[in-house]
Design a protein around this motif. Structure first.
Motif, short mmCIF file in Angstrom:
data_model
loop_
_atom_site.label_atom_id
_atom_site.label_comp_id
_atom_site.label_asym_id
_atom_site.label_seq_id
_atom_site.Cartn_x
_atom_site.Cartn_y
_atom_site.Cartn_z
N PRO A 155 -85.44 -1.53 12.17
CA PRO A 155 -84.25 -2.29 11.77
C PRO A 155 -84.06 -3.54 12.62
N HIS A 156 -84.03 -4.69 12.01
CA HIS A 156 -83.76 -5.95 12.73
C HIS A 156 -83.45 -7.06 11.71
N VAL A 157 -82.88 -8.14 12.20
CA VAL A 157 -82.71 -9.33 11.38
C VAL A 157 -83.74 -10.34 11.84
N CYS A 158 -84.56 -10.85 10.94
CA CYS A 158 -85.38 -11.99 11.29
C CYS A 158 -84.55 -13.21 10.90
N PHE A 159 -84.13 -13.94 11.93
CA PHE A 159 -83.20 -15.06 11.73
C PHE A 159 -83.99 -16.36 11.78
N PRO A 202 -98.10 -17.39 12.80
CA PRO A 202 -96.91 -17.95 13.45
C PRO A 202 -95.65 -17.20 13.04
N HIS A 203 -94.75 -17.04 13.97
CA HIS A 203 -93.46 -16.41 13.69
C HIS A 203 -92.40 -17.48 13.76
N TYR A 204 -91.87 -17.85 12.59
CA TYR A 204 -90.93 -18.97 12.52
C TYR A 204 -89.48 -18.54 12.70
N THR A 229 -86.45 -15.76 14.87
CA THR A 229 -86.11 -14.98 16.06
C THR A 229 -85.63 -13.63 15.54
N ASP A 230 -86.24 -12.54 16.05
CA ASP A 230 -85.86 -11.21 15.58
C ASP A 230 -84.77 -10.63 16.48
N TYR A 231 -83.72 -10.15 15.84
CA TYR A 231 -82.65 -9.49 16.58
C TYR A 231 -82.64 -8.02 16.15
ZN LIG Z 1 -89.09 -12.23 12.33
#
Ligand SMILES: [Zn+2]
Length: 445
Positions: free
Chosen positions: A371-375, A290-292, A294-296
């Motif tokens: 490169p991303h933020v997992c928010f 599961p991916h909890y 949101t990736d930006y």
């Molecule tokens: Zn993520």
């Protein structure tokens, strides 16, 4: 004299119903623009029907032509014992047990609760067995026509109530004496939390509340929505409930959301590269997980901003998260920002940050392909999809929406203002206002 009083009571009840009816119709105008008058008419009919039901019927059976025998379930007693003791044959009991498996298995029946046997008279065999797992529903094991098993939700009646009081000490929560009052304090705090600091309430502060109370089987079962809240410390604070397409929540008298919304994204000019998903294929681990968050996706070094005011709880590193920050916004919400290349200056545990402030920079530390933020958004300690949450809009209400809001606001404010504050220094119900609003609010759902 008594007749006179009764008449007056009736008159005031009538007025209240008209006002509440009007109030509800305003909500309806807000929520379903097309056919407000029509739906009110049909709601009234529904309300009449439901009001009559509990007097004549129990579990859907006419009370005047049925007998209901209560049989307590004893410890280590199986339904087969109970039913065979009441003359029901084993093959029928066996069929019941099989059919119940997929709906509400008889193994879930609990000792200490009752089975209710429905019969046509004292001497006849039961043709229906009822079990109530909780106060909101019952299971109907119908023994006729080769056994039918069904879970039935009970009718919920909604009454509009009000309460008021004067705070007697700074221990606001200590005033809550039972579950409902506890809930009411919570609701009050929720409605007004951004304008009133409930950590420093003062003796002498005043409050009023208009809210829905849910009733089941002629007993109060819970609290529904709060329509209006009022809190007076140095000055009065109002929270008015209003629903429209984008948001349902509280506004001040000018139509500004009483809560400040969160920024939509933690990085400007980014794109969503992966959404919250309970069944995602992980690109690095090569398995479903599961991916909890949101990736930006954004370029290395892009500033990451706090989506709301709050306090930094963690600024640290783990193998999976890389460099990450977790912050708390209020009693309910926390947010978390993963895979940073570095923290912003001064970001560490205990530091206060404001909405929009840079807390770190986009990177790919930890388990990240680019490169991303997992928010990640936490609500009451659980991770939720923030894109599906009902947050207040960050901007004030649109000008064209305001006239509709003002109509609702005027009515709720009028009702709040005419609540007399009970001098009893505790959260006290205002019995005078304790009147049945005949299910009207229920139909707003
Ligand atoms: Zn993520």
């Amino acid at each position: 004299m008594r007749g006179e009083n009764d008449k007056k009571k009736k008159a005031s009840k009538f007025n209240l119903e008209i006002i509440l009816g009007f109030l509800v119709s305003l909500f309806l105008i807000g929520s379903c623009l097309q056919s407000d008058t029509k739906s009110i008419a049909s709601h009234k009919q529904i309300a009449e029907k439901i009001v009559e039901l509990p007097k004549e019927y129990l579990y859907g059976f006419d009370k005047s032509t049925h007998v209901f025998e209560k049989v307590p379930i004893k410890k280590n007693q199986f339904i087969a014992n109970i039913l065979s003791n009441h003359g029901i044959g084993f093959s029928l009991i066996n069929t019941l047990e099989q059919k119940a498996k997929d709906v509400f298995s008889v193994t879930k029946l609990r000792a200490g609760k009752d089975l209710v046997l429905v019969k046509s008279d004292e001497c006849s065999e039961a043709y229906c067995v009822i079990y109530e797992p909780d106060r909101f529903s019952y299971v109907k094991y119908d023994l006729r026509d080769s056994v039918n098993v069904e879970i039935i939700e009970k009718e919920v009646e909604t009454k509009i109530k009000s309460t008021s009081g004067i705070v007697s000490s700074s221990l606001w929560n200590a005033l809550a004496q039972d579950t409902f009052r506890d809930l009411l304090v919570d609701k009050m705090e929720d409605a007004l939390s951004w304008s009133v600091n409930f950590y420093s309430v003062q003796a002498g502060d005043k409050f009023k509340l208009i809210y829905e109370e849910k009733w089941i089987d002629d007993e109060p079962a819970g609290i529904g929505r709060v329509f209006g809240a009022y809190y007076e410390n140095e000055k009065p604070h109002y929270a008015i409930y209003y629903e429209n397409e984008g948001y349902k929540g509280f506004y001040d008298l000018e139509g500004r959301p009483t809560k400040k919304g969160f920024l939509k994204t933690p990085v400007k000019a980014s794109r969503i590269s992966s959404r919250y998903n309970m069944n995602r294929y992980h690109p690095i681990l090569k398995r479903r997980r599961p991916h909890y968050g949101t990736d930006y996706a954004a370029a290395y070094g892009t500033p990451i901003r706090a989506v709301g005011n709050g306090v930094i709880e963690i600024a640290s590193y783990t193998r999976g998260n890389g460099k990450y920050v977790k912050m708390r916004h209020d009693k309910v919400y926390q947010t978390q920002y993963l895979h940073m290349t570095r923290f912003a200056k001064g970001i560490k545990r205990g530091v206060k940050v404001s909405q929009g402030q840079t807390i770190g920079y986009v990177g790919s530390t930890g388990l990240a392909t680019g490169p991303h933020v997992c928010f990640r958004f936490w609500k009451n300690g659980k991770q939720v999809d923030h894109l599906r949450e009902n947050f207040p809009p960050p901007d004030p209400m649109k000008a064209e929406e305001l006239p509709k809001f003002m109509l609702v606001k005027d009515e709720i404010q009028f009702e709040l203002d005419r609540i007399k504050i009970v001098e009893d220094p505790a959260l006290t119900y205002n019995e005078e206002e304790d009147q049945n609003s005949a299910l009207l609010a229920e139909n707003l759902k």
